[in-house]
Write a protein that holds these residues in place. Structure first.
Motif, mmCIF file in Angstrom:
data_model
loop_
_atom_site.group_PDB
_atom_site.id
_atom_site.type_symbol
_atom_site.label_atom_id
_atom_site.label_comp_id
_atom_site.label_asym_id
_atom_site.label_seq_id
_atom_site.Cartn_x
_atom_site.Cartn_y
_atom_site.Cartn_z
ATOM 1 N N LEU B 172 63.196 -18.043 5.067
ATOM 2 C CA LEU B 172 63.068 -19.463 4.726
ATOM 3 C C LEU B 172 61.824 -20.061 5.384
ATOM 4 C CD1 LEU B 172 64.183 -22.000 3.347
ATOM 5 C CD2 LEU B 172 65.640 -22.374 5.350
ATOM 6 N N ASP B 173 61.527 -19.662 6.613
ATOM 7 C CA ASP B 173 60.312 -20.115 7.285
ATOM 8 C C ASP B 173 59.070 -19.720 6.476
ATOM 9 O OD1 ASP B 173 61.016 -21.541 9.586
ATOM 10 O OD2 ASP B 173 59.601 -20.393 10.813
ATOM 11 N N VAL B 174 59.070 -18.497 5.995
ATOM 12 C CA VAL B 174 57.953 -18.030 5.174
ATOM 13 C C VAL B 174 57.867 -18.838 3.876
ATOM 14 C CG1 VAL B 174 57.051 -16.065 3.853
ATOM 15 C CG2 VAL B 174 58.011 -15.691 6.150
ATOM 16 N N VAL B 175 59.023 -19.024 3.228
ATOM 17 C CA VAL B 175 59.070 -19.748 1.953
ATOM 18 C C VAL B 175 58.596 -21.189 2.123
ATOM 19 C CG1 VAL B 175 60.704 -20.741 0.290
ATOM 20 C CG2 VAL B 175 60.812 -18.294 0.853
ATOM 21 N N PRO B 185 52.250 -9.095 9.823
ATOM 22 C CA PRO B 185 51.667 -8.338 8.713
ATOM 23 C C PRO B 185 52.049 -8.942 7.348
ATOM 24 C CG PRO B 185 52.819 -6.891 10.253
ATOM 25 C CD PRO B 185 53.170 -8.296 10.623
ATOM 26 N N MET B 186 51.153 -8.835 6.393
ATOM 27 C CA MET B 186 51.424 -9.345 5.053
ATOM 28 C C MET B 186 52.664 -8.690 4.459
ATOM 29 S SD MET B 186 50.632 -11.512 2.798
ATOM 30 C CE MET B 186 48.968 -12.137 3.058
ATOM 31 N N ALA B 187 52.839 -7.392 4.744
ATOM 32 C CA ALA B 187 54.022 -6.690 4.220
ATOM 33 C C ALA B 187 55.310 -7.304 4.763
ATOM 34 C CB ALA B 187 53.958 -5.205 4.583
ATOM 35 N N ALA B 188 55.257 -7.758 6.017
ATOM 36 C CA ALA B 188 56.440 -8.387 6.613
ATOM 37 C C ALA B 188 56.701 -9.750 5.961
ATOM 38 C CB ALA B 188 56.243 -8.544 8.123
ATOM 39 N N GLN B 189 55.616 -10.486 5.696
ATOM 40 C CA GLN B 189 55.769 -11.770 4.987
ATOM 41 C C GLN B 189 56.409 -11.564 3.619
ATOM 42 O OE1 GLN B 189 52.620 -14.679 4.725
ATOM 43 N NE2 GLN B 189 51.578 -13.762 6.478
ATOM 44 N N ASP B 190 55.887 -10.580 2.888
ATOM 45 C CA ASP B 190 56.424 -10.300 1.552
ATOM 46 C C ASP B 190 57.907 -9.934 1.632
ATOM 47 O OD1 ASP B 190 53.999 -10.758 0.465
ATOM 48 O OD2 ASP B 190 53.491 -8.642 0.100
ATOM 49 N N TYR B 191 58.207 -9.056 2.596
ATOM 50 C CA TYR B 191 59.595 -8.602 2.766
ATOM 51 C C TYR B 191 60.516 -9.794 3.027
ATOM 52 C CZ TYR B 191 63.632 -6.771 5.355
ATOM 53 O OH TYR B 191 64.889 -6.517 5.808
ATOM 54 N N ARG B 195 63.605 -11.478 1.022
ATOM 55 C CA ARG B 195 64.952 -11.550 1.607
ATOM 56 C C ARG B 195 65.544 -12.939 1.449
ATOM 57 N NH1 ARG B 195 64.417 -7.624 0.777
ATOM 58 N NH2 ARG B 195 65.940 -8.410 -0.695
ATOM 59 N N PHE B 196 64.693 -13.987 1.444
ATOM 60 C CA PHE B 196 65.258 -15.311 1.185
ATOM 61 C C PHE B 196 65.602 -15.480 -0.289
ATOM 62 C CE2 PHE B 196 65.179 -19.700 -0.171
ATOM 63 C CZ PHE B 196 66.110 -20.242 0.690
ATOM 64 N N TRP B 197 64.662 -15.164 -1.160
ATOM 65 C CA TRP B 197 64.866 -15.462 -2.585
ATOM 66 C C TRP B 197 65.716 -14.439 -3.307
ATOM 67 C CZ3 TRP B 197 64.594 -20.063 -4.200
ATOM 68 C CH2 TRP B 197 63.583 -20.949 -3.811
#
Lengths: 331, 331
Positions: B172-175, B185-191, B195-197
């Protein structure tokens, strides 16, 4: 604050005894877990329908809460009646701007009235803050293969209706405070107000139609529009005989033109419209003897679409025929 | 205009093949009649849950339509997993301000992804104009008496969780576009965004818990709040061992304090939290061998409430513990 509001809501729905409105409960596990568990009877199929009521679309803004509660459930239960099903339970998805005790108490009492009248239990729900939105999902059961669909009408069948037409639309006029005919009795106003807010799902009639009627639905969009649904799904033509349409005395104060328009296009009546093979005609007398107000209003023919005979011969019915969604009731 | 909009909506939901997402269909009669008809298998009980998603409460305003569609269904299906049920079908009650083709296409494609992933068919619905409100009712079945409830935990049972905790809250923080740790890492952001959506309801695990686990639910409100639900319903105390909580690598860029807060209070993880009699402990290895990431995170004790041991001995957990409704996500 958040928790208190939820406790408040849970309290109203519990004290309204919504979980024990049905006579014999199929509920194995009700409100309070991740989901409800139901035990349908052996040999039954499950019938499911979802309805949403939105302010300004399905009911006038600031409608009385008790009436909203009643109408939301009754309208959904009518779909069970239209499938010849018996009620099993319902869920409530309630989105509301704030949790006002007064509103919640009235809403849950109206909902409880409808649940008792239909003999259906609240089995679960979800309450959220947001613009008012009332979602009801009803579950019912019907012996395997005996659900009443729209697609079985055959040429030669009789077209029948389970009660008066036009009361729902006239009731909306009363509810909206539109100008009423001079001399309209107060009793008629009361009756029509109730017919809009408290529809009476025809569960008893629906269950009698199992294995007897060839097609059926409930009149929610208006007679012509709903007849067109049966005609289309069954691949037949329906001929409606205007002079045979049943009307309550409460409509007599309006002009003939207005009455006819409401009976044909009004919607919100929630009576069953069904087709009956002529060989099953004898059931009509039995149903009437049991107090069910069934009328023959036409017949099924080969062809397609809907024809209306107002005494001058059959005319094709075209154009906008019934209630349209995405229209505000106060347009 | 009204009819065209409805045809448009029906078209999107039909082309998305939402009616045939399940492998073996229980649908006797799907969309297009007054109600759907389902045939549950013999000896099964019916499991029913309703969830509502409201903009600004359950997801950020103007969330991407495809993700909304996915999340709305996945969150509801997670309740079936939490009851150890198999999916039968779902209904969609969609209220939306206008019928934009672009939005509808994206929404229905996300919904179709979730339906395929869960193997569940769309069986009915209702679309209405109004403020955005997404209501999903899921139906499932479970062998009679084997539904996984919250009330069967007994002292001595192990407390287990079916996957990582904290990803939903970090997602949710990322979203929301909040400030992220330097070097994430960008991969962690994507992951985490996924996971939220796109929560992954643990249907396979849930079905393996039938007749084995003593209690269970899905973590939607946060670990502490959901553990309290089991403790309360079962009349036991749950002791959670902090160092055993499973966490994804994606969370390692945040402070330990933040990570722990999300794992304990974050919610939106939709992994199963369940209690397992010690005699059934051998199943853990089998589930892990089958690729299911189950962890033991504590135990059930006599008493009440939830205790947390962060290495300094058990502490009672009090106060606001999890996600509260009636709170805007952008508060």
């Amino acid at each position: 604050m958040a928790l208190d509001e939820f406790e408040l809501i849970a309290r109203y729905f519990r004290t309204a005894r919504l979980e024990r409105a049905g006579e014999a409960s199929a509920t194995v596990l009700g409100i309070g877990d991740d989901a409800a568990v139901l035990q349908p009877a052996a040999g039954q199929q499950l019938v499911v329908s979802t309805d949403t009521l939105v302010e300004g679309v399905h009911f006038p803004k600031e409608g009385p809460a008790a009436e909203l509660g009643y109408r939301a459930l009754a309208v959904a239960v009518s779909d069970l009646a239209a499938m010849a099903a018996s009620p099993l339970g319902f869920t409530l998805a309630l989105t509301l701007p704030q949790a006002t005790p007064c509103w919640l108490q009235a809403f849950s009492s109206g909902l409880a009235d409808a649940a008792r009248d239909a003999g259906i239990n609240l089995i679960g729900g979800d309450t959220t803050r947001g613009p008012l939105n009332i979602g009801v999902t009803v579950l019912g059961q019907v012996p395997a293969g005996q659900a009443l669909t729209r697609s079985g009408a055959r040429p030669g069948d009789l077209l029948c209706v389970g009660g008066n037409l036009g009361d729902g639309a006239a009731g909306l006029d009363v509810v909206l405070g539109n100008q009423l005919p001079v001399g309209l009795p107060m009793a008629a106003q009361d009756y029509l107000y109730q017919r809009f807010w408290r529809p009476m799902p025809q569960l008893a009639l629906g269950q009698r139609l199992r294995g007897v009627a060839s097609a059926g639905l409930d009149v929610s969009d208006g007679l012509l529009a709903d007849a067109a649904h049966i005609a289309s799904a069954s691949g037949v033509r329906l001929l409606i005989n205007g002079p045979q349409l049943p009307m309550s005395d409460a409509l007599r104060s309006w002009s003939e033109r207005q009455r006819l328009d409401w009976m044909l296009r009004g919607g919100d009546d929630y009576v069953l419209l069904f087709t009956l093979p002529r060989a099953a005609r004898r059931w009509l007398e039995q149903w009437r003897a049991a107090g069910l107000a069934v009328s023959v209003i036409g017949e099924v023919q080969g062809g397609k679409g809907v024809q209306l005979d107002l005494g001058l011969g059959p005319q094709n019915v075209d154009g906008p025929a019934g209630y349209q969604h995405f229209r505000s009731t106060d347009d």
